[in-house]
Enzyme design. Structure first.
Site, PDB file in Angstrom:
ATOM      1  N   CYS A 107       8.804  10.397   3.142  1.00  0.00           N
ATOM      2  CA  CYS A 107       7.619  10.073   2.357  1.00  0.00           C
ATOM      3  C   CYS A 107       8.088   9.145   1.254  1.00  0.00           C
ATOM      4  CB  CYS A 107       7.054  11.360   1.765  1.00  0.00           C
ATOM      5  SG  CYS A 107       5.753  11.126   0.548  1.00  0.00           S
ATOM      6  N   ASP A 136      -0.624   8.161   0.661  1.00  0.00           N
ATOM      7  CA  ASP A 136      -1.202   9.167  -0.231  1.00  0.00           C
ATOM      8  C   ASP A 136      -2.723   9.131  -0.168  1.00  0.00           C
ATOM      9  OD1 ASP A 136       1.156  10.195  -1.074  1.00  0.00           O
ATOM     10  OD2 ASP A 136       1.090   9.388  -3.111  1.00  0.00           O
ATOM     11  N   ASP A 167      10.913  12.650  -0.633  1.00  0.00           N
ATOM     12  CA  ASP A 167      10.055  11.634  -1.255  1.00  0.00           C
ATOM     13  C   ASP A 167      10.892  10.559  -1.957  1.00  0.00           C
ATOM     14  OD1 ASP A 167       7.659  10.468  -2.058  1.00  0.00           O
ATOM     15  OD2 ASP A 167       6.801  12.360  -2.742  1.00  0.00           O
TER      16      ASP A 167
END
Ligand code: GLA
Length: 741
Positions: free
Chosen positions: A529, A551, A481
């Site tokens: 991500c 998201d 992420d």
């Protein structure tokens, strides 16, 4: 003399010498060089690209479009004479790579400031060569030893050409590169073009925008240090009569996850140029004597078969050439992710309870998200401290991983390696590791700062903790992420004139870590991500196995998001979770089958709190996952047809995926809202074999009673299917299976 080079197309990562994967050995005969006229011609995938050396020894685009006959002999290009005293030949000649100097006013490909104050650069052709499937054409400045090598490679199947530039400093002194692009793509001169590009923001990525190409310039860009969602580094330009299925499209994408720019310009002579590479904003690369700066690969293609075919070509390039194991990337497993169920409240018992439910409905991978390390109980603390939280996991990760394995799933873990919370042991020890300007405030985003990955000590730290995590635990998957963008992009540890190198060196180290990890842990898969879809580009795709588009997991919003995403990127790398209803995003209530059918168009994941599911919901989930496994190869690797866009006020959304061998097609249909008693519009399939018989079966929902159980591809494409959908937020899906030929 006419020479043909045996060319082949290697993956981005392979050619960037950063990844571990071997080149796809696909010999072609696509790049031809005429040594008399000095014309270079690329023929592949029903496309011809031609450029050559003009009488001024500058490189000039000749043609880019539908395949030209071999009978058309190459003609040396002639430089334009210019328009007037205001627009000289250098502006009106469609240069392949125009250096700034001599009064160039269009977007330059390269601009340099030399130590003596000179900023004039004039590149002329010197030589060319072919190595490992890449055509390299060298140019040099008229007096200074600045050598620029333009590289070209081509993908046979799609006709997509990859281009980049290598800028070499042979002057004996350092200089500052103020802008550097990978390539300029010149379209046929004209005024009838429409630009399509993607825009967005957190929880609202992948909006499709169309606008006429007018005189002047449109800049698509990120100044954020990363790819960003505000624009994606992708473009398509079509004739104004082109549709989804017919007409010419020129399209492409940049393989770069740092600040980037794509400039689309219609100039004084109605030449349309697309110039892309490093974002010149705040750029200033200090290139030492003897050093070379590589620009990222910029891929672009052409089709005469509409926007749908342009997307399908991009998908094929990604799946067959760019992704790490191409062309043998394994299908995406059905994964379960704990984030929406537990957020930071992860612990051994809670995760194991979720894992049992996930396994029971058919998940193949269990991923524990944020919250498992350091003092990470919310987003205020702990980022950077990559040791297992002893309160939550007193015996480390092993008991949970063993449990997940005993349930026949593999195990995945969330990490955010490039970030640090100021409230962390790492930051207390190394405050100088964050990007910052000395003595200036450090702007936080989600209570965190960006580590300066360009620093060797930071690179080492990040690689070492990830390597240790993967060595000590049986981990099959990392969700990598990146939850904010840059601010104060300073690097006080190096000399002031070298500080802006951070824009390039950071990303090279990011790619380097990914490549090194993949080499050492070849079975580990990685998802890119970035708080959703803020780090999706052709660069990261070469080093990761899948991406997280948003998201926003509202299954209705996702239809629009997926429609935008698939303009540029393949469903096979697009992760899509089924989550709880009402969704946290819009408080919208959607049926469980609707949520499944929305996610089944890509790589299916489950993100719901399964411990709260009723037995009936668990049953439905199990059934839908079983159905998905039957069609996932088609959904992930097939040819995607976007039959009805869910945008521009449409009450419907329809996609169809057809397997490569045309033996199976899967049709997904959605209805937003019925109005005024109208039936659902008839659906006409595409891409089937017209003579093959296909049987129709339902995954969910009903076709109207008169629909035959089987019929030819021609019937399904021309007669079409009536589907029984009525009400609000309804969905149905069908499989067409080839039964004979
Ligand atoms: C980002 C991701 C989410 C989740 C959280 C965890 O927002 O996009 O999927 O992983 O971080 O903090």
């Amino acid at each position: 003399m006419h020479r043909r080079f045996a060319a082949r197309f290697c993956s981005f990562a392979c050619l960037a010498s950063l990844a571990t994967t071997a080149c796809a050995q696909r010999p072609t005969d696509a790049i031809h060089v005429d040594d008399v006229s000095h014309v270079f011609r690329i023929d592949a995938g029903d496309m011809t690209y031609e450029f050559g050396v003009n009488e001024d020894k500058r490189l000039q685009t000749i043609y880019w479009g539908e395949h030209l006959s071999e009978k058309d002999h190459p003609q040396s290009p002639k430089a334009s004479q210019g328009m007037s005293s205001f627009d000289s030949s250098r502006n009106t000649t469609p240069q392949e790579f125009g250096a700034w100097g001599g009064g160039l006013y269009v977007e330059p490909d390269l601009k340099i400031t030399f130590p003596d104050g000179n900023r004039d650069l004039d590149l002329r052709y010197v030589s060319h060569s072919m190595h490992d499937g890449v055509l390299s054409v060298q140019m040099k400045d008229i007096s200074l030893t600045v050598v620029v090598t333009l590289q070209y490679k081509v993908d046979d199947a799609t006709g997509i050409v990859g281009r980049r530039a290598l800028i070499e400093n042979g002057t004996g002194k350092p200089f500052i590169i103020e802008s550097a692009s990978s390539a300029t793509w010149n379209l046929p001169r004209g005024t009838n073009y429409i630009l399509r590009y993607l825009s967005g923001r957190w929880a609202g990525e992948w909006t499709v925008n169309d606008q006429n190409v007018k005189p002047g310039k449109t800049i698509l860009e990120s100044r954020r240090g990363t790819t960003g969602a505000q624009n994606n580094p992708w473009f398509s330009i079509r004739r104004n009569d082109t549709t989804e299925e017919n007409g010419e499209v020129w399209f492409g994408g940049l393989a770069w996850g740092g600040s980037w720019q794509i400039a689309v310009e219609q100039d004084a002579v109605q030449q349309v140029r697309v110039t892309g590479g490093y974002n010149p904003f705040d750029f200033g690369y200090h290139l030492k004597a003897g050093a070379t700066l590589e620009t990222p690969w910029f891929y672009a293609g052409h089709t005469s078969h509409g926007l749908g075919d342009a997307s399908r070509r991009m998908h094929r390039l990604e799946m067959d050439t760019l992704v790490p194991h191409a062309p043998h990337e394994k299908l995406r497993p059905v994964l379960y992710n704990s984030w929406e169920a537990t957020e930071f409240k992860v612990d051994e018992a809670g995760q194991e309870a979720l894992a049992e439910k996930a396994a029971a409905i058919g998940a193949e991978r269990f991923v524990m998200d944020d919250g498992w390390f350091g003092a990470r109980n919310n987003d205020h603390a702990g980022l950077g401290d990559w040791t297992v939280n002893p309160q939550k996991f007193p015996n480390g990760l092993k008991p949970l991983i063993d449990k997940v394995h005993s349930l026949h799933m593999d195990f995945g873990l969330w990490v955010e390696p490039e970030m640090v919370n100021p409230d962390s042991d790492l930051y207390r020890k190394h405050p100088d590791w964050a990007l910052n300007f000395s003595g200036r405030p450090r702007t936080e985003g989600r209570n965190q700062l960006v580590l300066n990955l360009a620093r060797e000590d930071v690179r080492q730290y990040v690689f070492t903790f990830l390597d240790k995590l993967l060595t000590e635990n049986d981990i099959a998957f990392l969700k990598w992420d990146y939850n904010r963008n840059w601010s104060e992009p300073g690097w006080p540890a190096v000399a002031p004139e070298e500080q802006k190198n951070v824009y390039v060196d950071f990303i090279h180290n990011f790619y380097g870590i990914l490549a090194e990890l993949r080499k050492k842990h070849p079975n580990v898969e990685i998802e890119s991500c970035s708080g959703g879809g803020s780090r999706v580009d052709l660069g990261v795709i070469g080093l990761t196995d899948e991406v997280w588009p948003s998201d926003n997991t509202d299954a209705f919003d996702r239809l629009r998001i997926q429609n935008g995403f698939t303009q540029a990127y393949a469903p096979g790398i697009m992760m899509a979770w089924v989550t709880d209803s009402p969704t946290w995003v819009n408080q919208r209530t959607l049926s469980l089958p609707y949520r499944f059918l929305s996610s089944m168009q890509g790589s299916l994941g489950i993100g719901a709190n399964l411990t709260k599911f009723t037995p009936e919901e668990l049953n439905t989930s199990q059934k839908m996952i079983a159905e998905y496994k039957n069609i996932r190869e088609t959904a992930q690797r097939g040819e995607l047809y976007r039959l009805v866009y869910p945008t521009d006020g449409s009450e419907e959304a329809v996609t169809e995926s057809v397997s490569r061998d045309k033996q199976q097609a899967v049709l997904f249909t959605f209805l937003h809202s019925s109005t005024e008693l109208y039936p659902y519009p008839r659906v006409f399939l595409r891409g089937l074999d017209p003579d093959r018989i296909y049987s129709l079966s339902s995954i969910y929902g009903k076709a109207s009673d008169e629909t035959p159980a089987s019929a030819t591809g021609s019937y399904w494409m021309h007669h079409g299917i009536n589907i029984e959908l009525r009400g609000d937020f309804q969905a149905a899906a069908f499989v067409l299976q080839g039964v004979s030929h």
